[in-house]
Structures are given as structure tokens and as C-alpha cells.
Design a protein around this motif. Structure first.
Motif, short mmCIF file in Angstrom:
data_model
loop_
_atom_site.label_atom_id
_atom_site.label_comp_id
_atom_site.label_asym_id
_atom_site.label_seq_id
_atom_site.Cartn_x
_atom_site.Cartn_y
_atom_site.Cartn_z
N LEU A 1 -25.44 -31.20 -3.92
CA LEU A 1 -26.11 -30.07 -4.54
C LEU A 1 -26.46 -29.07 -3.44
CD1 LEU A 1 -28.72 -32.10 -6.64
CD2 LEU A 1 -26.57 -31.14 -7.48
N MET A 2 -26.45 -27.79 -3.80
CA MET A 2 -26.76 -26.75 -2.83
C MET A 2 -27.81 -25.81 -3.41
SD MET A 2 -26.08 -23.34 -1.81
CE MET A 2 -24.49 -22.53 -1.76
N THR A 3 -28.71 -25.34 -2.56
CA THR A 3 -29.64 -24.31 -3.02
C THR A 3 -30.03 -23.39 -1.87
OG1 THR A 3 -31.54 -23.90 -4.48
CG2 THR A 3 -31.93 -25.38 -2.63
N ILE A 4 -30.47 -22.21 -2.24
CA ILE A 4 -31.06 -21.27 -1.28
C ILE A 4 -32.54 -21.19 -1.62
CG2 ILE A 4 -31.08 -18.87 -0.47
CD1 ILE A 4 -28.12 -18.70 -1.38
N GLY A 5 -33.40 -21.50 -0.67
CA GLY A 5 -34.84 -21.49 -0.93
C GLY A 5 -35.35 -20.09 -1.18
N LEU A 6 -36.54 -20.01 -1.72
CA LEU A 6 -37.19 -18.72 -1.92
C LEU A 6 -37.23 -17.98 -0.59
CD1 LEU A 6 -38.89 -17.24 -4.17
CD2 LEU A 6 -40.90 -18.14 -2.99
N PHE A 7 -36.80 -16.72 -0.59
CA PHE A 7 -36.82 -16.01 0.68
C PHE A 7 -38.22 -15.49 0.96
CE2 PHE A 7 -36.35 -12.83 3.88
CZ PHE A 7 -35.51 -13.48 4.77
N GLU B 1 -32.58 -37.31 -10.40
CA GLU B 1 -32.25 -37.37 -11.83
C GLU B 1 -30.79 -37.80 -12.02
OE1 GLU B 1 -33.02 -33.57 -13.67
OE2 GLU B 1 -32.19 -34.20 -15.61
N VAL B 2 -29.91 -37.22 -11.20
CA VAL B 2 -28.48 -37.57 -11.28
C VAL B 2 -28.28 -39.04 -10.90
CG1 VAL B 2 -26.19 -37.15 -10.30
CG2 VAL B 2 -27.69 -35.21 -10.84
N VAL B 3 -28.94 -39.46 -9.83
CA VAL B 3 -28.78 -40.84 -9.36
C VAL B 3 -29.22 -41.83 -10.44
CG1 VAL B 3 -29.64 -42.53 -7.67
CG2 VAL B 3 -28.85 -40.27 -6.90
N ARG B 4 -30.27 -41.46 -11.19
CA ARG B 4 -30.75 -42.36 -12.26
C ARG B 4 -29.72 -42.57 -13.36
NH1 ARG B 4 -35.82 -40.00 -11.25
NH2 ARG B 4 -35.56 -38.45 -12.91
N THR B 5 -28.77 -41.63 -13.49
CA THR B 5 -27.72 -41.81 -14.50
C THR B 5 -26.62 -42.74 -13.99
OG1 THR B 5 -26.27 -40.00 -13.77
CG2 THR B 5 -28.07 -39.41 -15.28
N GLY B 6 -26.70 -43.12 -12.72
CA GLY B 6 -25.69 -44.02 -12.16
C GLY B 6 -24.60 -43.30 -11.39
N ALA C 1 -24.06 -37.57 -2.42
CA ALA C 1 -24.49 -37.82 -1.05
C ALA C 1 -25.34 -36.69 -0.47
CB ALA C 1 -23.27 -38.05 -0.17
N HIS C 2 -24.99 -35.43 -0.79
CA HIS C 2 -25.54 -34.34 0.01
C HIS C 2 -26.49 -33.41 -0.70
CE1 HIS C 2 -23.51 -35.10 3.72
NE2 HIS C 2 -22.37 -35.31 3.07
N LEU C 3 -27.50 -32.98 0.06
CA LEU C 3 -28.35 -31.87 -0.34
C LEU C 3 -28.16 -30.80 0.72
CD1 LEU C 3 -31.71 -33.64 -1.34
CD2 LEU C 3 -29.92 -32.77 -2.86
N SER C 4 -27.47 -29.71 0.34
CA SER C 4 -27.25 -28.59 1.26
C SER C 4 -28.38 -27.60 1.06
CB SER C 4 -25.89 -27.95 0.97
OG SER C 4 -25.74 -26.73 1.68
N GLU D 1 -37.49 -31.95 5.99
CA GLU D 1 -38.61 -32.80 5.57
C GLU D 1 -38.51 -33.16 4.09
OE1 GLU D 1 -41.63 -30.99 8.93
OE2 GLU D 1 -42.10 -30.61 6.81
N GLU D 2 -37.88 -32.27 3.31
CA GLU D 2 -37.73 -32.54 1.87
C GLU D 2 -36.42 -33.25 1.54
OE1 GLU D 2 -40.20 -32.24 -0.16
OE2 GLU D 2 -41.51 -31.14 1.19
N GLY D 3 -35.66 -33.62 2.55
CA GLY D 3 -34.49 -34.46 2.29
C GLY D 3 -33.13 -33.82 2.50
N SER D 4 -33.09 -32.64 3.10
CA SER D 4 -31.80 -32.00 3.35
C SER D 4 -30.89 -32.89 4.19
CB SER D 4 -32.00 -30.67 4.08
OG SER D 4 -30.75 -30.11 4.41
N THR D 5 -29.60 -32.90 3.84
CA THR D 5 -28.62 -33.58 4.68
C THR D 5 -27.67 -32.58 5.32
OG1 THR D 5 -26.96 -33.85 2.94
CG2 THR D 5 -28.64 -35.58 3.13
N MET D 6 -27.81 -31.30 4.98
CA MET D 6 -26.90 -30.26 5.45
C MET D 6 -27.67 -28.97 5.55
SD MET D 6 -23.36 -29.84 3.30
CE MET D 6 -22.26 -31.22 3.37
N VAL D 7 -27.90 -28.49 6.76
CA VAL D 7 -28.56 -27.18 6.90
C VAL D 7 -27.50 -26.14 7.26
CG1 VAL D 7 -30.86 -28.06 7.45
CG2 VAL D 7 -29.20 -27.71 9.30
N ARG D 8 -27.68 -24.93 6.76
CA ARG D 8 -26.70 -23.86 6.97
C ARG D 8 -27.33 -22.80 7.88
NH1 ARG D 8 -27.50 -24.43 1.41
NH2 ARG D 8 -28.50 -22.40 1.53
#
Ligand SMILES: *Cc1c(COP(=O)(O)O)cnc(C)c1O
Length: 198
Positions: free
Chosen positions: A129-135, A155-160, A164-167, A179-186
Motif C-alpha cells: 500500500l502507498m500513501t502520501i501523508g498530510l502535507f 484489515e487486509v491481513v485479517r482476510t488472509g 509486505a510493504h507500506l510505502s 515509527e508507524e510501520g513504513s517499509t519503504m520511504v520515498r
């Protein structure tokens, strides 16, 4: 760490790869298409900007991963083009966690369902999943956005379904994102300095 290379030259990109960068993130298909042939060193290329359906074919010529999938329609187009090219394409689902109308991405409430639908397509693989934080000046204001993306992942993981990634996280807010769990910083300006004015 992804080097966000919009407005950077091919030689700047080569320099970053030589310094250890393995993933290059570009925002626009055309800009990446123009620069990539002059980049001499190998890297994985990720599209981190919005993708229009009429540019899917060209995007797949340039990119290894599409991080900005935010509709089933776009995912289906990618799936069909991938099939025609005889490959599987890794994609990520972009989520609009800040609620800002100027940003693309699927609303968090619909994100899990989109992940599951896209995962069912045979020629794409949802890797994250990817997101851009509040600027905002204060990076802590982006923190709830990052926590929201992690909640969607859970939520996705609970469906089975595993992803892997949080961008998430850019030069000004990557610490909070990690600190909130990112695995990929841009990171753009943090690597290359201020961007030249377009
Ligand atoms: C430009 C950009 C970045 C990097 O931003 P910096 O503030 O230069 O680190 C990260 N993600 C996306 C989607 C971008 O467009």
C-alpha cells in the motif's frame, strides 16, 4: 529507501545508484521514459505518481512496479497489458489517507476491498500500500495518515491476504512514517537537495 527522482537528471540518478540506491521512483511516465535510457546502472523503477489508463502500456515499458493503482479499472488495464506482454506486474494500492481532494488514491474505507479485487487478477500481484501523508510543516500531523495506512494493511491481513510493504514517508516526515510501520520511504530533497523550479 526509494530515491524520488522527479526533475533529476540521468547522471544524478546514476550517482544515487552508485551510492547504494536500488529503487528509483518517478512521478511521470514520459519523464521516466526520456531519462531511463541514459541511466547506465541497474535499478528497480517504481511509478509513484498518478497513472492515466491511456498510458498503461508505456508505463509497463518503463516501470517494474506501479505504486499508484487507485481503481479497479486501472488495475484491469494493467492486468490486460501485462498478459499481452507475457509478464506479471507488481502493483501497490494508493490510499488517500489525508482526505485531501487534491490527492489521488482510494479512500481508506474502500481500500481493503480494492486490494482483494486486484489480488484476484491473474497478471498482477499486490505487494503493498502507498500513501502520501498530510502535507504540513509539522511531521507529526502526517502521523495519523501513516497509522491509517497500517490499519488498512492489518484489515487486509485479517482476510488472509498478505501484503509486505507500506510505502509511506518523504523527506520531511519519514521518521514518523517509520515509527508507524513504513517499509519503504520515498526520499527526494533529502538525497538531492531542493528541487529546481519547473
Ligand atoms: C516528490 C515525491 C516524494 C519525495 O518528496 P521529497 O519531499 O522531495 O522527499 C515522495 N513521494 C512522492 C509521491 C513524490 O511525488
Amino acid at each position: 529507501m526509494i530515491a524520488a527522482t522527479k526533475q533529476r537528471t540521468s547522471s544524478e540518478i546514476d550517482e544515487a545508484i552508485r551510492a547504494g540506491i536500488a529503487v528509483v521512483g518517478e512521478n511521470r511516465v514520459q519523464e521516466a521514459q526520456e531519462k531511463k535510457p541514459s541511466v547506465t546502472l541497474p535499478a528497480s523503477w517504481h511509478l509513484i505518481g498518478h497513472l492515466q489508463t491511456n498510458k498503461v502500456k508505456r508505463a509497463l515499458d518503463v516501470f517494474d512496479v506501479i505504486q499508484s493503482v487507485d481503481s479497479l479499472r486501472l488495475a484491469i488495464d494493467i492486468d490486460q497489458r501485462a498478459q499481452a506482454a507475457g509478464r506479471k506486474v507488481d502493483v501497490m494500492i494508493e490510499v488517500n489517507t489525508s482526505g485531501e481532494a487534491s490527492k489521488s488514491g482510494v479512500p481508506p474505507e474502500s481500500a481493503c476491498e480494492l486490494v482483494l479485487r486486484v489480488s484476484a487478477l491473474p497478471n498482477v500481484c499486490v505487494t503493498g500500500l502507498m500513501t502520501i501523508g498530510l502535507f504540513a510543516e509539522d511531521p507529526d500531523l502526517g502521523r495519523p495518515c501513516f497509522a491509517r495506512l497500517r490499519d488498512v494493511r492489518d484489515e487486509v491481513v485479517r482476510t488472509g491476504t498478505s501484503i509486505a510493504h507500506l510505502s509511506m514517508g518523504m523527506s520531511h516526515d519519514f521518521e514518523a512514517a517509520i515509527e508507524e510501520g513504513s517499509t519503504m520511504v520515498r526520499i527526494g530533497t533529502g538525497i538531492f537537495g531542493p528541487r529546481p523550479h519547473a
